[in-house]
Design an enzyme around this catalytic site. Structure first.
Site, PDB file in Angstrom:
ATOM      1  CD  GLU A  44      -6.996   2.984 -26.181  1.00 19.04           C
ATOM      2  OE1 GLU A  44      -8.177   2.639 -25.970  1.00 19.04           O
ATOM      3  OE2 GLU A  44      -6.034   2.191 -26.158  1.00 19.04           O
ATOM      4  CD  GLU A  55       5.669   4.831 -26.065  1.00 19.49           C
ATOM      5  OE1 GLU A  55       4.449   5.099 -26.016  1.00 19.49           O
ATOM      6  OE2 GLU A  55       6.111   3.698 -26.298  1.00 19.49           O
ATOM      7  CB  CYS A  89       6.351   5.393 -30.316  1.00 20.08           C
ATOM      8  SG  CYS A  89       4.725   6.054 -29.905  1.00 20.08           S
TER       9      CYS A  89
HETATM   10  N1  THU Z   1       0.571   2.011 -26.543  1.00 22.92           N
HETATM   11  C1  THU Z   1       1.358   2.993 -26.037  1.00 22.92           C
HETATM   12  O1  THU Z   1       0.853   4.031 -25.554  1.00 22.92           O
HETATM   13  N2  THU Z   1       2.706   2.827 -26.069  1.00 22.92           N
HETATM   14  C2  THU Z   1       3.336   1.692 -26.469  1.00 22.92           C
HETATM   15  O2  THU Z   1       4.561   1.631 -26.431  1.00 22.92           O
HETATM   16  C3  THU Z   1       2.545   0.554 -26.950  1.00 22.92           C
HETATM   17  C4  THU Z   1       1.095   0.815 -27.157  1.00 22.92           C
HETATM   18  C5  THU Z   1      -0.891   2.172 -26.467  1.00 22.92           C
HETATM   19  C6  THU Z   1      -1.600   2.459 -27.752  1.00 22.92           C
HETATM   20  C7  THU Z   1      -2.998   1.982 -27.433  1.00 22.92           C
HETATM   21  O3  THU Z   1      -3.694   3.027 -26.753  1.00 22.92           O
HETATM   22  C8  THU Z   1      -2.783   0.848 -26.462  1.00 22.92           C
HETATM   23  O4  THU Z   1      -1.473   1.003 -25.951  1.00 22.92           O
HETATM   24  C9  THU Z   1      -2.936  -0.522 -27.086  1.00 22.92           C
HETATM   25  O5  THU Z   1      -2.151  -0.639 -28.227  1.00 22.92           O
END
Ligand code: THU
Length: 132
Positions: A44, A55, A89
């Protein structure tokens, strides 16, 4: 890699997530069709929209290392709900998927459900639309 080893690697990748804002840690592992393994976690940013999903990180690692096709992609996150890939994704996975690509959704305890890209992104737009 045995599936139990992949699950352990996913837990490790989850633990490396940088998610101080959502506090939602996600890990990913790709097995490419040429038999290589690639890892990802969400990263983030204080400028929220710039965060990247687990992903996306694994896909970037795969491309940088020269693989081009996903045999399986695993995603692991916490909570009762399935941590299925976000819309963006799904499109990123689509670019490097084939009809048999397995998208495995996991919780910390292990595998929960498996999808194909057609399940998650039907009638998708892809490289073929551009004749590439
Ligand atoms: N997130 C992912 O990395 N992959 C997913 O499949 C769903 C969401 C992350 C994005 C963000 O950093 C956090 O999870 C909350 O949405």
């Amino acid at each position: 890699m045995k599936q139990s080893e992949i699950i352990a690697q996913l837990r490790e990748n989850m633990s490396r997530a940088y998610a101080p804002y959502s506090k939602f840690h996600v890990g990913s592992v790709i097995r490419s069709t040429d038999g290589q393994y690639y890892n990802g976690c969400n990263v983030e940013n204080a400028a929220y929209p710039l965060g990247v999903c687990a992903e996306g990180g694994a896909i970037s690692a795969m491309i940088q290392n020269g693989s081009r096709e996903i045999a399986e992609i695993y995603v692991m996150g916490d909570g009762d709900a399935l941590v299925t890939p976000c819309g963006g994704c799904r499109q990123k996975i689509r670019e490097f998927a084939n009809a048999n690509t397995q998208i495995h959704i996991c919780g910390p305890e292990g595998l929960r459900k498996t999808f194909t890209i057609e399940d998650l992104l039907p009638f998708s737009f892809g490289p073929d639309n551009l004749n590439k």
